[in-house]
Scaffold this active site. Sequence first.
Site, short mmCIF file in Angstrom:
data_model
loop_
_atom_site.label_atom_id
_atom_site.label_comp_id
_atom_site.label_asym_id
_atom_site.label_seq_id
_atom_site.Cartn_x
_atom_site.Cartn_y
_atom_site.Cartn_z
N MET A 96 -4.50 -11.56 -55.36
CA MET A 96 -5.48 -10.70 -54.68
C MET A 96 -6.11 -9.68 -55.63
O MET A 96 -5.57 -9.37 -56.68
CB MET A 96 -4.85 -9.98 -53.49
CG MET A 96 -3.73 -9.04 -53.83
SD MET A 96 -3.10 -8.18 -52.37
CE MET A 96 -4.42 -7.01 -52.06
N ASP A 97 -7.26 -9.19 -55.19
CA ASP A 97 -7.95 -8.09 -55.87
C ASP A 97 -8.05 -6.93 -54.90
O ASP A 97 -7.94 -7.11 -53.69
CB ASP A 97 -9.40 -8.48 -56.21
CG ASP A 97 -9.51 -9.41 -57.41
OD1 ASP A 97 -8.52 -9.54 -58.14
OD2 ASP A 97 -10.60 -9.98 -57.58
N TYR A 138 0.25 -15.60 -53.04
CA TYR A 138 -1.21 -15.55 -53.16
C TYR A 138 -1.62 -14.45 -54.12
O TYR A 138 -0.92 -13.46 -54.26
CB TYR A 138 -1.88 -15.32 -51.79
CG TYR A 138 -1.39 -14.11 -51.01
CD1 TYR A 138 -0.23 -14.19 -50.25
CD2 TYR A 138 -2.10 -12.92 -51.00
CE1 TYR A 138 0.22 -13.10 -49.51
CE2 TYR A 138 -1.67 -11.82 -50.26
CZ TYR A 138 -0.50 -11.92 -49.52
OH TYR A 138 -0.06 -10.84 -48.79
N SER A 172 -6.00 -2.64 -47.27
CA SER A 172 -6.35 -4.06 -47.23
C SER A 172 -7.69 -4.29 -46.55
O SER A 172 -8.49 -5.11 -46.99
CB SER A 172 -5.27 -4.88 -46.50
OG SER A 172 -4.05 -4.82 -47.19
N GLN A 197 9.52 -8.78 -50.87
CA GLN A 197 8.21 -8.90 -51.52
C GLN A 197 8.36 -8.57 -52.99
O GLN A 197 9.11 -7.67 -53.36
CB GLN A 197 7.26 -7.96 -50.77
CG GLN A 197 6.26 -7.20 -51.57
CD GLN A 197 6.74 -5.79 -51.88
OE1 GLN A 197 7.93 -5.50 -51.91
NE2 GLN A 197 5.81 -4.91 -52.14
O1 76R Z 1 6.09 3.57 -50.50
C1 76R Z 1 6.48 2.59 -51.13
O2 76R Z 1 7.66 2.36 -51.43
C2 76R Z 1 5.43 1.63 -51.51
C3 76R Z 1 6.00 0.54 -52.34
C4 76R Z 1 4.92 -0.47 -52.49
C5 76R Z 1 3.95 -0.53 -53.50
C6 76R Z 1 3.74 0.40 -54.68
C7 76R Z 1 4.71 -1.60 -51.62
C8 76R Z 1 5.47 -1.86 -50.51
N1 76R Z 1 3.65 -2.31 -52.10
C9 76R Z 1 3.17 -1.70 -53.23
C10 76R Z 1 2.11 -2.10 -54.04
MN1 76R Z 1 2.84 -3.97 -51.25
N2 76R Z 1 2.14 -5.67 -50.45
C11 76R Z 1 0.92 -6.24 -50.75
C12 76R Z 1 0.68 -7.31 -49.85
O3 76R Z 1 -1.66 -8.98 -47.52
C13 76R Z 1 -2.05 -7.85 -47.87
O4 76R Z 1 -2.84 -7.18 -47.16
C14 76R Z 1 -1.62 -7.29 -49.14
C15 76R Z 1 -0.57 -8.13 -49.83
C16 76R Z 1 1.78 -7.41 -49.00
C17 76R Z 1 1.99 -8.38 -47.88
C18 76R Z 1 2.68 -6.35 -49.38
C19 76R Z 1 3.89 -6.11 -48.77
N3 76R Z 1 1.37 -3.99 -52.65
C20 76R Z 1 1.28 -3.17 -53.74
C21 76R Z 1 0.15 -3.57 -54.54
C22 76R Z 1 -0.30 -2.92 -55.86
C23 76R Z 1 -1.49 -2.07 -55.53
C24 76R Z 1 -1.75 -0.93 -56.45
O5 76R Z 1 -0.85 -0.48 -57.16
O6 76R Z 1 -2.92 -0.47 -56.44
C25 76R Z 1 -0.44 -4.64 -53.90
C26 76R Z 1 -1.65 -5.43 -54.34
C27 76R Z 1 0.33 -4.89 -52.71
C28 76R Z 1 0.06 -5.87 -51.80
N4 76R Z 1 4.37 -3.94 -49.86
C29 76R Z 1 5.40 -3.03 -49.77
C30 76R Z 1 4.67 -4.99 -49.00
C31 76R Z 1 5.93 -4.73 -48.34
C32 76R Z 1 6.60 -5.67 -47.36
C33 76R Z 1 6.37 -3.52 -48.83
C34 76R Z 1 7.65 -2.79 -48.46
C35 76R Z 1 8.73 -3.31 -49.37
C36 76R Z 1 10.03 -2.62 -49.20
O7 76R Z 1 10.03 -1.40 -49.00
O8 76R Z 1 11.05 -3.33 -49.28
#
Ligand code: 76R
Length: 276
Positions: free
Chosen positions: A172-173, A170, A248, A210
Amino acid sequence: MPDFPPVPLTLEGSSVLHQFFRFDWKSWRSRVQGERNEIAADAMAVLKKLERAEANAPFHSAIYSQLGHKGDLMLIHFRDSLETLNRIELLLAQTRLYDFLELRHSYVSVVELGLYESTRKTYEAAVAKGFEPHSPQWSAEIESSLARATDAMASRLFPAIPDAKYLCFYPMDRMRGEEANWYTVPFAERQRMMHEHGLIGRRYGDQVKQIITGSIGMDDWEWGVDLFADDPVVFKKLIYEMRFDEVSAVYALFGQFFIGLRLQPEKLPDWLEGKL
Ligand code: 76R
């Protein structure tokens, strides 16, 4: 907090294309079996080649049998450039199977790693050295920090498509409005929220993979989210839990959700005859 640019540093990796096709079953069934077999075999060979360069190479394209009315087949491609992705679109359009496919939706983006944590350290180090933001010395300092991070993160920047049964995609913003605008929130606040986001995400690390792609300037939303898991209920649990997470709850707006089952190209001829 020293004064530095509000934009977090990001690393960019693979260029990514998502394609969502409707299959024209009626016209498919109107063709004789022999013709169908030929078309299926040709398409299977093309898709096999697209999936990976050779046996044992990492998957860089994958096919999914899509659930629901939004489409029947999803294809995802991870490549080195938009140009290569465009070539893939043209190549697929040359197959006879393409005459039965209607592209209902697509998404263009690039793998993005947001570096909220290290951005702050990098910017602070540059400020401490007395460099003015955007001066040549500043830019050189940032460039060398990004180059080191790119090497360290290569496998996440150019990921193989995970070998999971289900894909959830999906766009997203980060929601912005009169009251809640992510782009006016101070850096340190955003860093804190992203840290909390990461903590929730990591708890699901062993159940879901992810891949976040950035699409500002490339497609209609700001990010694409690809989640890969063997149990689709995990998508629901993870996304539900994240809805309560500040980043979120206050700053996210979601597009359409797409969900599908991984389909090996070898199984495509069966799929075309209604068997999964
Ligand atoms: O501390 C860290 O290591 C954070 C790493 C990380 C970043 C930078 C991370 C981890 N995400 C990052 C960035 Mn994410 N993520 C989403 C969604 O449904 C929702 O509410 C949001 C959709 C999911 C399900 C998800 C899952 N992430 C981002 C960004 C960019 C935003 C920005 O830079 O401003 C978005 C839009 C976003 C959205 N995120 C993780 C996950 C999961 C499962 C992780 C852990 C992954 C892992 O450690 O293996």
